[in-house]
Design a protein around this motif. Sequence first.
Motif, PDB file in Angstrom:
ATOM      1  N   GLY A   2      55.669   5.569  34.771  1.00 37.77           N
ATOM      2  CA  GLY A   2      55.304   5.657  36.177  1.00 37.77           C
ATOM      3  C   GLY A   2      56.096   6.760  36.860  1.00 37.77           C
ATOM      4  N   ASN A   3      56.823   6.390  37.899  1.00 36.78           N
ATOM      5  CA  ASN A   3      57.609   7.361  38.659  1.00 36.78           C
ATOM      6  C   ASN A   3      59.058   7.422  38.175  1.00 36.78           C
ATOM      7  OD1 ASN A   3      57.527   9.345  40.708  1.00 36.78           O
ATOM      8  ND2 ASN A   3      58.472   7.968  42.187  1.00 36.78           N
ATOM      9  N   ARG A   4      59.289   6.938  36.978  1.00 35.31           N
ATOM     10  CA  ARG A   4      60.623   6.975  36.390  1.00 35.31           C
ATOM     11  C   ARG A   4      60.604   7.824  35.128  1.00 35.31           C
ATOM     12  NH1 ARG A   4      65.403   2.709  35.381  1.00 35.31           N
ATOM     13  NH2 ARG A   4      66.420   3.827  33.672  1.00 35.31           N
ATOM     14  N   LEU A   5      61.590   8.733  35.008  1.00 28.61           N
ATOM     15  CA  LEU A   5      61.777   9.528  33.810  1.00 28.61           C
ATOM     16  C   LEU A   5      62.978   8.962  33.071  1.00 28.61           C
ATOM     17  CD1 LEU A   5      60.988  11.967  32.065  1.00 28.61           C
ATOM     18  CD2 LEU A   5      62.446  13.392  33.544  1.00 28.61           C
ATOM     19  N   ASN A   6      62.756   8.457  31.868  1.00 30.44           N
ATOM     20  CA  ASN A   6      63.793   7.717  31.143  1.00 30.44           C
ATOM     21  C   ASN A   6      64.700   8.601  30.290  1.00 30.44           C
ATOM     22  OD1 ASN A   6      63.276   5.003  31.982  1.00 30.44           O
ATOM     23  ND2 ASN A   6      61.379   5.084  30.792  1.00 30.44           N
ATOM     24  N   VAL A   7      64.690   9.901  30.533  1.00 32.60           N
ATOM     25  CA  VAL A   7      65.632  10.828  29.898  1.00 32.60           C
ATOM     26  C   VAL A   7      66.214  11.706  31.001  1.00 32.60           C
ATOM     27  CG1 VAL A   7      64.422  10.855  27.685  1.00 32.60           C
ATOM     28  CG2 VAL A   7      63.831  12.558  29.437  1.00 32.60           C
ATOM     29  N   ASP A   8      67.322  12.354  30.676  1.00 27.62           N
ATOM     30  CA  ASP A   8      67.892  13.363  31.569  1.00 27.62           C
ATOM     31  C   ASP A   8      67.492  14.706  30.980  1.00 27.62           C
ATOM     32  OD1 ASP A   8      69.368  14.743  33.432  1.00 27.62           O
ATOM     33  OD2 ASP A   8      71.323  14.220  32.584  1.00 27.62           O
ATOM     34  N   PRO A   9      66.419  15.317  31.478  1.00 31.44           N
ATOM     35  CA  PRO A   9      65.800  16.434  30.762  1.00 31.44           C
ATOM     36  C   PRO A   9      66.574  17.742  30.886  1.00 31.44           C
ATOM     37  CG  PRO A   9      64.727  16.159  32.873  1.00 31.44           C
ATOM     38  CD  PRO A   9      65.728  15.026  32.749  1.00 31.44           C
ATOM     39  N   ALA A  10      66.454  18.582  29.879  1.00 33.80           N
ATOM     40  CA  ALA A  10      66.973  19.945  29.977  1.00 33.80           C
ATOM     41  C   ALA A  10      66.106  20.727  30.955  1.00 33.80           C
ATOM     42  CB  ALA A  10      66.953  20.608  28.608  1.00 33.80           C
ATOM     43  N   VAL A  11      66.736  21.504  31.815  1.00 29.67           N
ATOM     44  CA  VAL A  11      66.012  22.374  32.740  1.00 29.67           C
ATOM     45  C   VAL A  11      65.898  23.744  32.081  1.00 29.67           C
ATOM     46  CG1 VAL A  11      66.014  23.473  35.000  1.00 29.67           C
ATOM     47  CG2 VAL A  11      66.823  21.119  34.763  1.00 29.67           C
ATOM     48  N   THR A  12      64.671  24.141  31.718  1.00 25.92           N
ATOM     49  CA  THR A  12      64.475  25.408  31.016  1.00 25.92           C
ATOM     50  C   THR A  12      64.285  26.581  31.968  1.00 25.92           C
ATOM     51  OG1 THR A  12      62.142  24.747  30.788  1.00 25.92           O
ATOM     52  CG2 THR A  12      63.587  24.357  28.904  1.00 25.92           C
ATOM     53  N   SER A  13      63.924  26.304  33.209  1.00 26.57           N
ATOM     54  CA  SER A  13      63.920  27.340  34.248  1.00 26.57           C
ATOM     55  C   SER A  13      64.072  26.648  35.590  1.00 26.57           C
ATOM     56  CB  SER A  13      62.633  28.174  34.230  1.00 26.57           C
ATOM     57  OG  SER A  13      61.511  27.390  34.613  1.00 26.57           O
ATOM     58  N   GLY A  14      64.837  27.275  36.478  1.00 27.27           N
ATOM     59  CA  GLY A  14      65.048  26.673  37.789  1.00 27.27           C
ATOM     60  C   GLY A  14      65.219  27.736  38.853  1.00 27.27           C
ATOM     61  N   TYR A  15      64.469  27.597  39.949  1.00 27.69           N
ATOM     62  CA  TYR A  15      64.525  28.552  41.066  1.00 27.69           C
ATOM     63  C   TYR A  15      64.716  27.789  42.368  1.00 27.69           C
ATOM     64  CZ  TYR A  15      63.061  31.762  44.731  1.00 27.69           C
ATOM     65  OH  TYR A  15      63.019  32.513  45.887  1.00 27.69           O
ATOM     66  N   ILE A  16      65.606  28.319  43.208  1.00 24.80           N
ATOM     67  CA  ILE A  16      65.866  27.735  44.524  1.00 24.80           C
ATOM     68  C   ILE A  16      65.671  28.816  45.576  1.00 24.80           C
ATOM     69  CG2 ILE A  16      67.536  26.548  45.998  1.00 24.80           C
ATOM     70  CD1 ILE A  16      69.107  25.847  43.421  1.00 24.80           C
ATOM     71  N   ARG A  17      64.872  28.522  46.586  1.00 27.44           N
ATOM     72  CA  ARG A  17      64.731  29.421  47.733  1.00 27.44           C
ATOM     73  C   ARG A  17      65.539  28.825  48.880  1.00 27.44           C
ATOM     74  NH1 ARG A  17      63.506  34.621  49.522  1.00 27.44           N
ATOM     75  NH2 ARG A  17      62.703  34.519  51.650  1.00 27.44           N
ATOM     76  N   PHE A  18      66.686  29.445  49.180  1.00 33.02           N
ATOM     77  CA  PHE A  18      67.537  28.966  50.252  1.00 33.02           C
ATOM     78  C   PHE A  18      67.008  29.432  51.608  1.00 33.02           C
ATOM     79  CE2 PHE A  18      70.570  29.164  46.614  1.00 33.02           C
ATOM     80  CZ  PHE A  18      70.928  27.822  46.595  1.00 33.02           C
ATOM     81  N   SER A  19      67.324  28.656  52.640  1.00 33.46           N
ATOM     82  CA  SER A  19      66.790  28.954  53.971  1.00 33.46           C
ATOM     83  C   SER A  19      67.357  30.232  54.575  1.00 33.46           C
ATOM     84  CB  SER A  19      67.062  27.782  54.924  1.00 33.46           C
ATOM     85  OG  SER A  19      68.456  27.570  55.057  1.00 33.46           O
ATOM     86  N   ASN A  20      68.488  30.719  54.048  1.00 37.00           N
ATOM     87  CA  ASN A  20      69.050  31.976  54.542  1.00 37.00           C
ATOM     88  C   ASN A  20      68.508  33.194  53.797  1.00 37.00           C
ATOM     89  OD1 ASN A  20      70.353  31.631  52.107  1.00 37.00           O
ATOM     90  ND2 ASN A  20      72.438  31.766  52.926  1.00 37.00           N
ATOM     91  N   GLY A  21      67.463  32.976  52.975  1.00 37.49           N
ATOM     92  CA  GLY A  21      66.818  34.072  52.262  1.00 37.49           C
ATOM     93  C   GLY A  21      67.393  34.370  50.898  1.00 37.49           C
ATOM     94  N   VAL A  22      68.479  33.704  50.519  1.00 39.54           N
ATOM     95  CA  VAL A  22      69.094  33.928  49.210  1.00 39.54           C
ATOM     96  C   VAL A  22      68.263  33.242  48.125  1.00 39.54           C
ATOM     97  CG1 VAL A  22      71.154  33.501  47.808  1.00 39.54           C
ATOM     98  CG2 VAL A  22      71.390  34.164  50.220  1.00 39.54           C
ATOM     99  N   HIS A  23      68.136  33.895  46.978  1.00 39.11           N
ATOM    100  CA  HIS A  23      67.445  33.328  45.824  1.00 39.11           C
ATOM    101  C   HIS A  23      68.483  32.747  44.865  1.00 39.11           C
ATOM    102  CE1 HIS A  23      63.789  35.555  47.000  1.00 39.11           C
ATOM    103  NE2 HIS A  23      64.615  36.564  47.253  1.00 39.11           N
ATOM    104  N   GLY A  24      68.207  31.567  44.328  1.00 41.23           N
ATOM    105  CA  GLY A  24      69.093  30.939  43.364  1.00 41.23           C
ATOM    106  C   GLY A  24      68.376  30.739  42.044  1.00 41.23           C
ATOM    107  N   TYR A  25      69.058  31.081  40.946  1.00 43.91           N
ATOM    108  CA  TYR A  25      68.442  30.990  39.621  1.00 43.91           C
ATOM    109  C   TYR A  25      69.374  30.270  38.649  1.00 43.91           C
ATOM    110  CZ  TYR A  25      65.772  34.993  41.474  1.00 43.91           C
ATOM    111  OH  TYR A  25      65.012  35.838  42.249  1.00 43.91           O
ATOM    112  N   ASN A  26      68.823  29.309  37.907  1.00 43.82           N
ATOM    113  CA  ASN A  26      69.519  28.780  36.742  1.00 43.82           C
ATOM    114  C   ASN A  26      68.799  29.283  35.504  1.00 43.82           C
ATOM    115  OD1 ASN A  26      71.539  26.882  35.450  1.00 43.82           O
ATOM    116  ND2 ASN A  26      69.609  26.187  34.557  1.00 43.82           N
ATOM    117  N   THR A  27      69.537  29.914  34.595  1.00 39.64           N
ATOM    118  CA  THR A  27      68.926  30.467  33.402  1.00 39.64           C
ATOM    119  C   THR A  27      69.293  29.637  32.180  1.00 39.64           C
ATOM    120  OG1 THR A  27      70.704  31.907  32.605  1.00 39.64           O
ATOM    121  CG2 THR A  27      69.394  32.714  34.457  1.00 39.64           C
TER     122      THR A  27
END
Length: 349
Positions: free
Chosen positions: A214-239
């Motif tokens: 359902g709405n539960r993920l029973n693992v703590d998944p690896a993040v293979t790509s991650g992008y954050i758009r901050f409100s001050n216009g800065v871009h955040g990336y996890n590689t």
Amino acid sequence: MPHTYKTCLIGCGRMGATIDDEVAGRADSFIWQPFSHAAAAVACERTDLVAVSDVFADKAEAIRERYGAERAYTDYQEMIEKEKPDIICIATRPGPHAEITVFAAENNVKGIYCEKPLCCSMEEADIMVDIVEKHGVKFNYGTQRRFMPIYRKVRELVEAGEIGDIQCTIAQYGASSALWGLTHAADMLLFLAKDPEVDFVQGTVSCKDSDWDGNRLNVDPAVTSGYIRFSNGVHGYNTAGTGPEYEVCGTGGKIRIQNNSREIQFRKKQGTFYEDVPFPEVSRATGTVMGITDVAEALDEDRETKGPVHLARRSQETLMGMIESHRLGGQRVSLPMENRSLYVGRRDW
């Protein structure tokens, strides 16, 4: 003479009490030790570790003896009621963090140092923020780099405009587990961007359809790509590049924190190219001790801590949003998330 705060530990496992044994022989041990909550509470001049608790009595007693605490408990509620601590360190697995925070705040605990991850859903995070703010509890989060002098110097240089206008923050932390590992990366992406609000996130994670209930993920998944758009216009990336290494890039320079902060590369733009410049000399201090010390000093001065609960929620929400983005086929997920009941956590959490 500064006041010494009566302190109790909840959870006598790895981060609570024994991780120091793992890092003792490492080349970077001088950066991290004292590392565990117990070791840091003993080392901190502002706290007195009077009691510990763990659901396993033998573990609680062993850690009580190891760190010289007066008493050991198997019930954290009994410990809080009897000991009446000023500060508690929460080092259990994340499942009970919200429950412990609520009980502590409602029973006159005035300071909390909480291990990461913060919790397992944004509903739980909201409860933690509400109760901490309602009772005026001074709260810090176990993302230790935020409290270390070397990272704070990088932030100071950024705020002073030494690299111009910030363009992006980058974390090379690898395709690590979202909540167990990447809480450090998420917090640094936020911290180096000057802790702004977040507009939206996008991400992909590694999990199977069978991991969902359902709405539960029973693992703590690896993040293979991650992008954050901050409100001050800065871009955040996890590689997916391994690290931990972090970089903040501006219109006039770049600062890269290398080899888990053993080295810092500071470059400024000179015409077309970037040239190395000296990074200021900075003292070394363990983040766990500094985080607990900051709770004590916030109590002294009645001020906000350096890692307050609302920022802990913000960094956690970027990761939960990336998981939600993956669930929705890669869509942007605006923050605050609508799906606040999304629960992420292994079954033993």
